[in-house]
Design an enzyme around this catalytic site. Structure first.
Site, PDB file in Angstrom:
ATOM      1  N   ASP A 151       0.851  -1.200   0.000  1.00 27.98           N
ATOM      2  CA  ASP A 151       0.000   0.000   0.000  1.00 27.98           C
ATOM      3  C   ASP A 151       0.881   1.242   0.000  1.00 27.98           C
ATOM      4  O   ASP A 151       2.093   1.157   0.172  1.00 27.98           O
ATOM      5  CB  ASP A 151      -0.913  -0.022   1.241  1.00 27.98           C
ATOM      6  CG  ASP A 151      -2.196   0.752   1.014  1.00 27.98           C
ATOM      7  OD1 ASP A 151      -2.316   1.426  -0.034  1.00 27.98           O
ATOM      8  OD2 ASP A 151      -3.076   0.697   1.879  1.00 27.98           O
ATOM      9  N   HIS A 160      -9.691  -1.895  -7.814  1.00 27.98           N
ATOM     10  CA  HIS A 160      -9.660  -0.815  -6.810  1.00 27.98           C
ATOM     11  C   HIS A 160      -8.862   0.403  -7.280  1.00 27.98           C
ATOM     12  O   HIS A 160      -9.345   1.532  -7.206  1.00 27.98           O
ATOM     13  CB  HIS A 160      -9.091  -1.380  -5.505  1.00 27.98           C
ATOM     14  CG  HIS A 160      -8.986  -0.402  -4.388  1.00 27.98           C
ATOM     15  ND1 HIS A 160     -10.064   0.327  -3.927  1.00 27.98           N
ATOM     16  CD2 HIS A 160      -7.926  -0.013  -3.626  1.00 27.98           C
ATOM     17  CE1 HIS A 160      -9.677   1.108  -2.934  1.00 27.98           C
ATOM     18  NE2 HIS A 160      -8.377   0.923  -2.732  1.00 27.98           N
TER      19      HIS A 160
END
Ligand code: HEM
Length: 496
Positions: A218, A359
Site C-alpha cells: 500500500d 480498486h
C-alpha cells in the site's frame, strides 16, 4: 512555484509528508473544559510535528537505512554483523515520534468557534454521511439510519471533539509521547479532555512491512502537490500527478470554496475510517473462485489463479507492481522502483489488462474517463492510513474464518470532503456504472465498494476480461465508523 507566503513549518506534518511510523495511536477525545483546553493547547503546539520537521525526519531515516545497509554489507569495518546479518556493534539509534491534532465540527463548536468551514460533510459529521456512504446499518432512509458502527463513533454517550495522532518507532515512545501531551492538557491533575477511544495501529511485521492485511503493498500512488513536491530540487515521479496545492490545503490555489475563514488557511480536512478486513474469507473466495474463471495456469511460470484474481481485483500484484499481461507474473523489482511503479496508463475501453472495477482503477482512473475534459485532480487524496490488528493465525487459516479483528485505519487529507474521500466512496467505489464504459458495466470496487452490506458484482475479473459478471459473495472490508476532522495550521492552533 510555491505561494510566496507558504511555509512548511505552518502545516501539520501528517498532511503533506506523513508522520514516520512503525506504530500509530489515535486518541479520540471530548473537551470537558474549553477554557482550560484553549490555554493548555498552546503548550502542546511546540510538540506538533510540522511538515518541515516531518521532511527532515524522513531524510534522517533514509540516511539511517543507507548507513545500516553499509554496515550489514560489511563495508564499514568498524561495526560487525552476526550470522543473521544483524548489526552487533554500536548501531546508531534513531527514535522518531510525531504528534498531530485535529478537531471535529462538534469540537470547534465546543471551543466556541462559530465560523463556517464551508464543507457541509464536515459540519454534519461522518455519522450523517453513513447512509450515503452505503455503510451497513438499520433503516432504509437517511433519516433515522443507524450504521453498524462501534459505539465510540456512534457518539451516543460521548461526543468526539478531536483526535490526537501520535506516530513513532515503538509503542513505548508513542505511549510516552501521548502521556506527555495528555499531561500538558491537564492542570493540577485535572484534565480538560476525556478519552472517548484510543485505537492503535501497527505496520505489519517483517516481509509484510508496508502491505495491508490482504497482502498487497500500500501507499504507492500519491498525488504530488505543486509547491511542495516540485521545489528545492524535488520533482514528481514519472506517472505521479502534480496537483494544485489547494487540493490538499484549504485557502490555497485549487481550493475553490469561497468564503472560508482566513484562519483555516493551510489546514486540511481529515477523513478517518475504521475498516476491518476479513482476510481468511477473502483468501477463501479467491481460491474457490479463481479456478472457475481463469485458465492462466497453463503457463508453467504463471502465478496461481487465486493470485491472478486478487491482482485483478486490486489492480496491482501483492508486491505493488501494476498488473500487465506480459509477463504474467508479479514483479517485485518494478514494484520497488518509484521511477516505474506508477508509470502506466489504463487501456481506454478495455479491461483486458486491468478490470474497470479494480480498486486502483476506480480510485484513480488516470486519463481513462470517457470525457477527457473531466479532471480527476480534485478527487485525488493524500492517504496516510495504517493497518491494525494481529497477523492471521494458523487457526484462522485452517477454519478460513476471522476470529480476531484486523484491518485498516484509513486516513485521508483533502481540502473538500465532497470531492475527496466521500466522493470516491459514494460515486466511484459504490457506483457500478463508473468509469462509464458502455456497453460494459464495470460493477463495484471489489475491495471497498458497498451497498449497505448487499451482495455486489464486478466485471472483467475473468481471464478473457469479458463483461461476465462475477458476484462478490460478501464484503471483505466493512466500515465500523469514523469521523471527519479539521487539521489546523500551526498559526491557527497558536491563535485558538
Ligand atoms: C490504492 C488497498 C481503502 C483509495 C490502494 C492500493 C491498495 C489499497 C493495495 C494500491 C497501492 C497504492 O497505490 O498505494 C486498500 C484497502 C482498503 C482501502 C485494503 C480498505 C481496507 C480505501 C478507501 C479509499 C481508498 C476507503 C477511498 C475512498 C485509494 C486510492 C488509491 C488506493 C485513491 C490510489 C490509487 C492510484 O492512484 O492508483 N488501496 N484500500 N482506499 N486506494 Fe485503497
Amino acid at each position: 512555484m510555491a505561494d510566496a507566503d507558504f511555509k512548511l513549518s505552518n502545516v501539520q506534518g501528517d498532511i503533506l509528508v506523513g508522520l514516520s511510523k512503525k506504530t500509530e495511536v489515535f486518541f479520540f477525545f471530548q473537551i470537558t473544559n474549553a477554557g482550560a483546553f484553549k490555554s493548555q493547547l498552546k503548550n502542546v503546539v511546540p510538540l506538533i510535528t510540522t511538515a518541515d520537521k516531518a521532511t527532515g525526519e524522513k531524510e534522517a531515516i533514509r540516511a539511517f537505512k543507507a548507513e545500516k545497509q553499509v554496515r550489514i554489507n560489511g563495508v564499514n569495518g568498524s561495526s560487525g554483523t552476526n550470522e543473521l546479518g544483524e548489526i552487533t556493534a554500536n548501531p546508531p539509534l534513531l527514535s522518531v515520534v510525531g504528534v498531530n491534532i485535529a478537531f471535529s465540527q462538534k469540537g470547534l463548536t465546543a471551543l466556541g468557534v462559530t465560523d463556517d468551514l464551508k464543507d457541509p460533510l464536515f459540519a454534519a459529521g461522518q455519522k450523517a454521511d453513513a447512509f450515503d456512504l452505503a455503510d451497513k446499518g438499520t433503516g432504509d432512509t437517511k433519516d433515522g439510519f443507524k450504521p453498524d458502527w462501534d459505539d465510540a463513533f456512534l457518539q451516543e454517550k460521548q461526543e468526539i471533539h478531536g483526535v490526537i495522532l501520535v506516530a513513532g518507532d515503538s509503542f513505548e515512545t508513542v505511549d510516552g509521547k501521548l502521556d506527555e501531551v495528555k499531561g500538558l492538557l491537564s492542570t493540577d491533575g485535572t484534565s480538560s479532555i476525556a478519552q472517548v477511544a484510543t485505537l492503535a495501529g501497527d505496520v505489519r511485521p517483517g516481509e509484510f512491512k508496508g502491505h495491508e492485511h490482504f497482502g498487497y503493498m500500500d501507499g504507492i500512488s500519491q498525488p504530488a502537490l505543486n509547491g511542495v513536491d516540485n521545489v528545492d530540487g524535488k520533482k514528481p515521479f514519472p506517472g505521479q500527478t502534480l496537483v494544485k496545492l489547494g487540493v490538499g490545503l484549504l485557502g490555497r490555489d485549487g481550493d475553490d470554496v469561497q468564503g472560508r475563514p482566513g484562519w483555516a488557511k493551510d489546514g486540511s480536512l481529515l477523513a478517518f475510517r475504521k475498516l476491518p478486513q476479513f482476510v481468511p474469507e477473502f483468501d477463501r473466495f479467491l481460491e474457490d473462485t479463481a479456478d472457475k474463471i481463469t485458465d492462466f495456469d497453463d503457463f508453467s511460470d504463471a502465478p496461481s489463479p487465486a493470485d491472478i484474481l486478487g491482482a485483478r481485483m486490486v489492480g496491482r500484484w501483492k508486491s505493488g507492481a501494476p498488473i500487465r499481461i506480459t509477463p504474467l507474473v508479479d514483479d517485485p523489482i518494478l514494484a520497488a522502483d518509484p521511477q516505474r511503479n506508477n508509470k502506466f496508463k489504463f487501456n481506454p475501453k478495455s479491461q483486458e489488462i486491468c478490470p474497470f472495477a479494480a480498486h486502483i482503477r476506480k480510485m484513480n482512473p488516470r486519463k481513462d474517463l470517457a470525457n477527457p475534459e473531466t479532471s480527476i485532480d480534485p478527487h485525488l487524496i493524500l492517504r496516510r492510513g495504517i493497518p491494525f490488528g494481529p497477523e492471521v493465525t494458523t487457526e484462522e487459516k485452517l477454519t478460513k474464518s476471522t476470529k480476531y479483528e484486523r484491518g485498516l485505519y484509513f486516513v485521508s487529507y483533502q481540502s473538500n470532503l465532497g470531492n475527496g474521500f466521500s466522493f470516491l466512496q459514494r460515486l466511484w467505489a459504490n457506483n457500478q456504472d463508473f468509469p462509464p464504459q458502455e456497453p460494459e458495466q464495470p460493477g463495484f470496487d471489489p475491495i471497498i465498494g458497498q451497498v449497505h452490506g448487499e451482495v455486489r458484482a464486478m466485471t472483467g475479473a475473468n481471464d478473457d476480461a469479458t463483461a461476465n459478471s462475477l458476484p462478490l459473495d460478501r464484503q471483505w472490508v466493512q466500515s465500523k465508523g469514523g469521523e471527519y476532522f479539521f487539521s489546523p495550521s500551526i498559526e491557527a492552533l497558536n491563535g485558538a
